[in-house]
Design a protein around this motif. Sequence first.
Motif, PDB file in Angstrom:
ATOM      1  N   CYS A  74       0.853  -1.212   0.000  1.00  0.00           N
ATOM      2  CA  CYS A  74       0.000   0.000   0.000  1.00  0.00           C
ATOM      3  C   CYS A  74       0.877   1.247   0.000  1.00  0.00           C
ATOM      4  O   CYS A  74       0.971   1.981   0.984  1.00  0.00           O
ATOM      5  N   VAL A  75       1.543   1.429  -1.150  1.00  0.00           N
ATOM      6  CA  VAL A  75       2.450   2.570  -1.344  1.00  0.00           C
ATOM      7  C   VAL A  75       2.191   3.113  -2.752  1.00  0.00           C
ATOM      8  O   VAL A  75       1.633   2.417  -3.599  1.00  0.00           O
ATOM      9  N   ASP A  78       5.394   4.844  -7.467  1.00  0.00           N
ATOM     10  CA  ASP A  78       6.806   5.228  -7.660  1.00  0.00           C
ATOM     11  C   ASP A  78       7.616   5.008  -6.383  1.00  0.00           C
ATOM     12  O   ASP A  78       8.767   5.417  -6.284  1.00  0.00           O
ATOM     13  N   HIS A  79       7.017   4.305  -5.421  1.00  0.00           N
ATOM     14  CA  HIS A  79       7.704   4.051  -4.143  1.00  0.00           C
ATOM     15  C   HIS A  79       8.682   2.895  -4.319  1.00  0.00           C
ATOM     16  O   HIS A  79       8.388   1.932  -5.061  1.00  0.00           O
ATOM     17  N   PRO A  80       9.850   2.936  -3.677  1.00  0.00           N
ATOM     18  CA  PRO A  80      10.833   1.835  -3.800  1.00  0.00           C
ATOM     19  C   PRO A  80      10.260   0.465  -3.453  1.00  0.00           C
ATOM     20  O   PRO A  80      10.724  -0.547  -3.943  1.00  0.00           O
ATOM     21  N   ASP A  81       9.218   0.405  -2.600  1.00  0.00           N
ATOM     22  CA  ASP A  81       8.647  -0.896  -2.197  1.00  0.00           C
ATOM     23  C   ASP A  81       7.586  -1.397  -3.171  1.00  0.00           C
ATOM     24  O   ASP A  81       7.057  -2.492  -2.993  1.00  0.00           O
ATOM     25  N   PRO A 106      -4.342  -0.529  -7.510  1.00  0.00           N
ATOM     26  CA  PRO A 106      -4.330   0.853  -6.992  1.00  0.00           C
ATOM     27  C   PRO A 106      -4.159   0.882  -5.472  1.00  0.00           C
ATOM     28  O   PRO A 106      -4.979   1.432  -4.730  1.00  0.00           O
ATOM     29  N   ALA A 107      -3.090   0.267  -4.996  1.00  0.00           N
ATOM     30  CA  ALA A 107      -2.949   0.002  -3.547  1.00  0.00           C
ATOM     31  C   ALA A 107      -2.563   1.245  -2.748  1.00  0.00           C
ATOM     32  O   ALA A 107      -2.533   1.207  -1.518  1.00  0.00           O
ATOM     33  N   GLU A 108      -2.295   2.327  -3.479  1.00  0.00           N
ATOM     34  CA  GLU A 108      -1.895   3.535  -2.753  1.00  0.00           C
ATOM     35  C   GLU A 108      -3.102   4.277  -2.184  1.00  0.00           C
ATOM     36  O   GLU A 108      -2.976   5.222  -1.425  1.00  0.00           O
ATOM     37  N   LEU A 180      -2.655  -5.490  -0.485  1.00  0.00           N
ATOM     38  CA  LEU A 180      -3.709  -6.030  -1.361  1.00  0.00           C
ATOM     39  C   LEU A 180      -3.196  -7.338  -1.935  1.00  0.00           C
ATOM     40  O   LEU A 180      -2.001  -7.443  -2.257  1.00  0.00           O
ATOM     41  N   THR A 181      -4.097  -8.314  -2.073  1.00  0.00           N
ATOM     42  CA  THR A 181      -3.649  -9.602  -2.616  1.00  0.00           C
ATOM     43  C   THR A 181      -4.762 -10.300  -3.385  1.00  0.00           C
ATOM     44  O   THR A 181      -5.950 -10.160  -3.061  1.00  0.00           O
TER      45      THR A 181
END
Length: 253
Positions: A74-75, A78-81, A106-108, A180-181
């Motif tokens: 949930c980032v 463009d997050h490193p994770d 769309p986990a962000e 999310l999975t």
Amino acid sequence: MDIHICQDSDSLARQAAFEFVRLANQAIASSGRFTVAFAGGSTPRKLYELLASEAFRTQVIWSNVEVFWGDERCVPPDHPDSNYRMAYEALLSKVPISPETIHRMPAEREDVARATDEYERTIRERFDLAAGEFPQFDLVLLGMGDDGHTASLFPGTAAIHEQRRLVVAHYVDKLKTNRLTLTPPVLNQGRTIYFLVSGEGKATTLKEVLQGPYEPDRYPSQIIRPESGRLIWLIDRPASQLLDVVPPEENRS
Ligand code: 6PG
């Protein structure tokens, strides 16, 4: 279940790349498209980079490939994770795939419930599903954590036993974050499911998952038991070192 032991992480990635190309061409020849659920984490990076290389990139008709994700952190994308970012940087930005067929989770979103509804809608539309139907991916790529999780099905979580939803969002206490999975009924519908497992850090858990008692709440990777599809474990030697019977080494040139 097939177990293939590769010498090291490079030969694992090479074998997986050969299989990806074979399955993609087979699916595109028979149905006109190849649907794949990408794994996240670090192990698949070598595979994705290899698929983007000259040796493999030109063997796939990328305009017929449709990419989804098995799970997402949930980032922001463009997050490193971000699992999306890893796959985009390693592969998707380097091949002629249409952005319309790259289906990022769309986990962000703040509202993770809405994010799962949205992704479920995407899957239902792309697979033209009726109510109660599950998608059948041509290929599901999975990793296994050293705690036995796969996708974002973590030990002791209710998501392991989800039978109705296609996608769930849940708070993973161990990670202190939401994930999310895709759910087990979706993953287990895969025509071909590949676990990619590398490194001696996975050896102890892998022995339990493959040769221990069936305890999916403790080792969620065990919940992956396809009904009609093929399940292949692609494991490198370090990860396989505790397995009782190590099948003959499968190495491609
Ligand atoms: C994730 C992955 C997860 C991963 C395992 C193994 O988002 O983290 O989907 O299920 O496959 O954690 O990760 P490594 O390949 O980094 O060991």
